[in-house]
Design a protein around this motif. Structure first.
Motif, PDB file in Angstrom:
ATOM      1  N   TYR A 250      10.585   1.639  10.613  1.00 39.59           N
ATOM      2  CA  TYR A 250      11.984   1.231  10.481  1.00 39.59           C
ATOM      3  C   TYR A 250      12.085  -0.241  10.091  1.00 39.59           C
ATOM      4  CZ  TYR A 250      16.740  -0.007  11.952  1.00 39.59           C
ATOM      5  OH  TYR A 250      18.000  -0.495  11.992  1.00 39.59           O
ATOM      6  N   GLN A 251      11.267  -1.086  10.738  1.00 37.72           N
ATOM      7  CA  GLN A 251      11.271  -2.525  10.428  1.00 37.72           C
ATOM      8  C   GLN A 251      10.831  -2.773   8.981  1.00 37.72           C
ATOM      9  OE1 GLN A 251      12.373  -5.044  12.410  1.00 37.72           O
ATOM     10  NE2 GLN A 251      12.963  -3.496  13.912  1.00 37.72           N
ATOM     11  N   SER A 252       9.804  -2.045   8.554  1.00 40.73           N
ATOM     12  CA  SER A 252       9.309  -2.174   7.174  1.00 40.73           C
ATOM     13  C   SER A 252      10.404  -1.827   6.189  1.00 40.73           C
ATOM     14  CB  SER A 252       8.143  -1.207   6.930  1.00 40.73           C
ATOM     15  OG  SER A 252       6.949  -1.772   7.381  1.00 40.73           O
ATOM     16  N   LEU A 253      11.032  -0.723   6.454  1.00 42.65           N
ATOM     17  CA  LEU A 253      12.073  -0.219   5.572  1.00 42.65           C
ATOM     18  C   LEU A 253      13.240  -1.202   5.487  1.00 42.65           C
ATOM     19  CD1 LEU A 253      12.023   2.422   4.039  1.00 42.65           C
ATOM     20  CD2 LEU A 253      13.184   3.527   5.942  1.00 42.65           C
ATOM     21  N   LYS A 254      13.663  -1.691   6.662  1.00 44.65           N
ATOM     22  CA  LYS A 254      14.796  -2.612   6.742  1.00 44.65           C
ATOM     23  C   LYS A 254      14.499  -3.923   5.996  1.00 44.65           C
ATOM     24  CE  LYS A 254      16.098  -4.161  10.713  1.00 44.65           C
ATOM     25  NZ  LYS A 254      16.550  -4.438  12.095  1.00 44.65           N
TER      26      LYS A 254
ATOM     27  N   PRO B  55      14.726  -4.973  -2.453  1.00 47.19           N
ATOM     28  CA  PRO B  55      15.290  -3.632  -2.690  1.00 47.19           C
ATOM     29  C   PRO B  55      14.700  -2.968  -3.940  1.00 47.19           C
ATOM     30  CG  PRO B  55      16.927  -5.359  -3.091  1.00 47.19           C
ATOM     31  CD  PRO B  55      15.769  -6.016  -2.416  1.00 47.19           C
ATOM     32  N   ASP B  56      14.195  -3.782  -4.853  1.00 43.65           N
ATOM     33  CA  ASP B  56      13.597  -3.224  -6.078  1.00 43.65           C
ATOM     34  C   ASP B  56      12.343  -2.395  -5.797  1.00 43.65           C
ATOM     35  OD1 ASP B  56      12.699  -6.017  -5.407  1.00 43.65           O
ATOM     36  OD2 ASP B  56      11.194  -5.576  -6.955  1.00 43.65           O
ATOM     37  N   LEU B  57      11.719  -2.589  -4.616  1.00 47.68           N
ATOM     38  CA  LEU B  57      10.482  -1.865  -4.288  1.00 47.68           C
ATOM     39  C   LEU B  57      10.754  -0.472  -3.719  1.00 47.68           C
ATOM     40  CD1 LEU B  57       8.292  -4.582  -2.494  1.00 47.68           C
ATOM     41  CD2 LEU B  57       8.054  -3.738  -4.831  1.00 47.68           C
ATOM     42  N   ILE B  58      11.990  -0.211  -3.322  1.00 51.73           N
ATOM     43  CA  ILE B  58      12.271   1.060  -2.644  1.00 51.73           C
ATOM     44  C   ILE B  58      12.459   2.186  -3.648  1.00 51.73           C
ATOM     45  CG2 ILE B  58      13.867   2.305  -1.134  1.00 51.73           C
ATOM     46  CD1 ILE B  58      14.211  -0.199   0.487  1.00 51.73           C
ATOM     47  N   ASP B  59      11.638   3.225  -3.465  1.00 52.33           N
ATOM     48  CA  ASP B  59      11.723   4.419  -4.289  1.00 52.33           C
ATOM     49  C   ASP B  59      12.563   5.426  -3.500  1.00 52.33           C
ATOM     50  OD1 ASP B  59      11.396   6.738  -5.662  1.00 52.33           O
ATOM     51  OD2 ASP B  59       9.198   6.661  -5.746  1.00 52.33           O
ATOM     52  N   TYR B  60      13.847   5.485  -3.830  1.00 52.84           N
ATOM     53  CA  TYR B  60      14.778   6.295  -3.029  1.00 52.84           C
ATOM     54  C   TYR B  60      14.410   7.780  -3.048  1.00 52.84           C
ATOM     55  CZ  TYR B  60      17.453   2.165  -2.160  1.00 52.84           C
ATOM     56  OH  TYR B  60      17.817   0.930  -1.722  1.00 52.84           O
TER      57      TYR B  60
ATOM     58  N   PHE C  91       0.839  -1.190   0.000  1.00 49.45           N
ATOM     59  CA  PHE C  91       0.000   0.000   0.000  1.00 49.45           C
ATOM     60  C   PHE C  91       0.876   1.243   0.000  1.00 49.45           C
ATOM     61  CE2 PHE C  91      -2.452   3.454   1.815  1.00 49.45           C
ATOM     62  CZ  PHE C  91      -3.507   3.461   0.931  1.00 49.45           C
ATOM     63  N   ASP C  92       1.916   1.256   0.875  1.00 50.85           N
ATOM     64  CA  ASP C  92       2.853   2.387   0.843  1.00 50.85           C
ATOM     65  C   ASP C  92       4.144   1.984   0.126  1.00 50.85           C
ATOM     66  OD1 ASP C  92       3.978   0.710   2.664  1.00 50.85           O
ATOM     67  OD2 ASP C  92       4.117   2.164   4.286  1.00 50.85           O
ATOM     68  N   GLY C  93       4.080   0.871  -0.594  1.00 49.48           N
ATOM     69  CA  GLY C  93       5.231   0.438  -1.372  1.00 49.48           C
ATOM     70  C   GLY C  93       6.278  -0.305  -0.569  1.00 49.48           C
ATOM     71  N   LEU C  94       6.016  -0.564   0.708  1.00 42.00           N
ATOM     72  CA  LEU C  94       6.979  -1.290   1.544  1.00 42.00           C
ATOM     73  C   LEU C  94       6.369  -2.597   2.039  1.00 42.00           C
ATOM     74  CD1 LEU C  94       8.355   1.599   3.835  1.00 42.00           C
ATOM     75  CD2 LEU C  94       9.402   0.660   1.763  1.00 42.00           C
ATOM     76  N   LEU C  95       7.218  -3.518   2.443  1.00 41.36           N
ATOM     77  CA  LEU C  95       6.735  -4.769   3.028  1.00 41.36           C
ATOM     78  C   LEU C  95       6.251  -4.512   4.450  1.00 41.36           C
ATOM     79  CD1 LEU C  95       9.501  -7.275   1.866  1.00 41.36           C
ATOM     80  CD2 LEU C  95       7.390  -6.636   0.715  1.00 41.36           C
ATOM     81  N   GLU C  96       5.455  -5.429   4.967  1.00 48.92           N
ATOM     82  CA  GLU C  96       4.897  -5.246   6.308  1.00 48.92           C
ATOM     83  C   GLU C  96       5.926  -5.466   7.410  1.00 48.92           C
ATOM     84  OE1 GLU C  96       0.666  -5.752   7.644  1.00 48.92           O
ATOM     85  OE2 GLU C  96       0.938  -7.393   6.218  1.00 48.92           O
TER      86      GLU C  96
END
Ligand code: 6GU
Length: 237
Positions: A208-212, A219-224, A170-175
């Motif tokens: 922080y946990q989601s991001l990590k 890593p392909d999902l992260i929009d830097y 939903f926000d582009g990150l994993l849970e």
């Protein structure tokens, strides 16, 4: 939403009789109509496939039973519903596609089989969808994946508790990781912050946990471009 499925194997769709999709069907938010393509054959052997022109191995699904099934489904409709062919050569399905399809009032799914379908059914098709870069034995399992994922985006299907607005993608990150009772299980403790009752710290920890986790597994999902300096600093720690 009305979902019409054209398939040679209607019995395969029993997974859509359970859990959240069952509840949505019981509440008439989702209506699923199954059509056996074989029921629309005219010959006495109920043939649905034939040899490919030009030779080669495998069989090809014939156009006529599919045309007839479509004519039957659309007979009293003013507008032909969006029609999706499930095929490994289609556009790759994702959450964005699910969101788009969930806006439709009615969808028709055609499940491909054998080596392919007579190309002349393409005049009936609005889009071709694949669920990923691998081959499965037919379009049925793929259609169920798409139908499940589209259905849960239809308003009223999920309760506010189950809401998709907090989940992966939903926000582009994993849970973030979740825990429930007991507090200690086989010497493994629930992280202290989750027991603290400090909601701001809980939210910070979860983000922080989601991001990590996303950085590590996807890593392909992260929009830097969308990360704050604080986020970037967190990832480098
Ligand atoms: Cl839609 N069908 C088949 N047979 N294989 C697939 C697929 C569909 N999507 C990915 N692989």
């Amino acid at each position: 939403m009305v979902i019409d499925i054209l398939t040679l194997f209607p019995e395969m769709f029993s997974p859509l009789e359970y859990s959240i999709i069952k509840r949505a069907r019981d509440k008439d938010i989702i209506k699923i109509n199954l059509y056996n393509i074989r029921d629309f054959t005219l010959d006495k052997h109920n043939r649905v496939d034939d040899y490919p022109y030009g030779g080669g191995s495998g069989m090809v699904m014939m156009a006529d039973p599919i045309y007839r099934a479509m004519e039957h489904i659309c007979r009293d409709k003013i507008k032909k519903p969006r029609t999706i062919l499930m095929t490994p050569g289609g556009e790759k399905f994702n959450q964005g596609t699910a969101k788009e399809l969930a806006k439709e009032e009615e969808l028709i799914f055609i499940c491909g089989h054998y080596e392919g379908i007579d190309e002349r059914i393409m005049t009936l098709i609005d889009c071709q969808v694949s669920i990923g870069d691998y081959v499965i034995t037919g379009g049925e399992l793929a259609a169920m994946v798409v139908i499940d994922s589209v259905s849960r985006m239809v308003p009223g299907v999920l309760s506010s508790k189950e809401s998709y607005e907090e989940e992966s993608f939903f926000d582009g990150l994993l849970e973030y990781p979740q825990y429930t009772r007991p507090e200690i299980y086989r010497d493994m403790k629930v992280p202290e912050v989750l027991l603290s009752g400090h909601h701001e710290n809980v939210n910070k920890w979860r983000r922080y946990q989601s991001l990590k986790k996303t950085y590590r597994l996807r890593p392909d999902l992260i929009d830097y471009g969308k990360l704050s300096d604080k986020d970037k600093k967190m990832l480098l720690d």
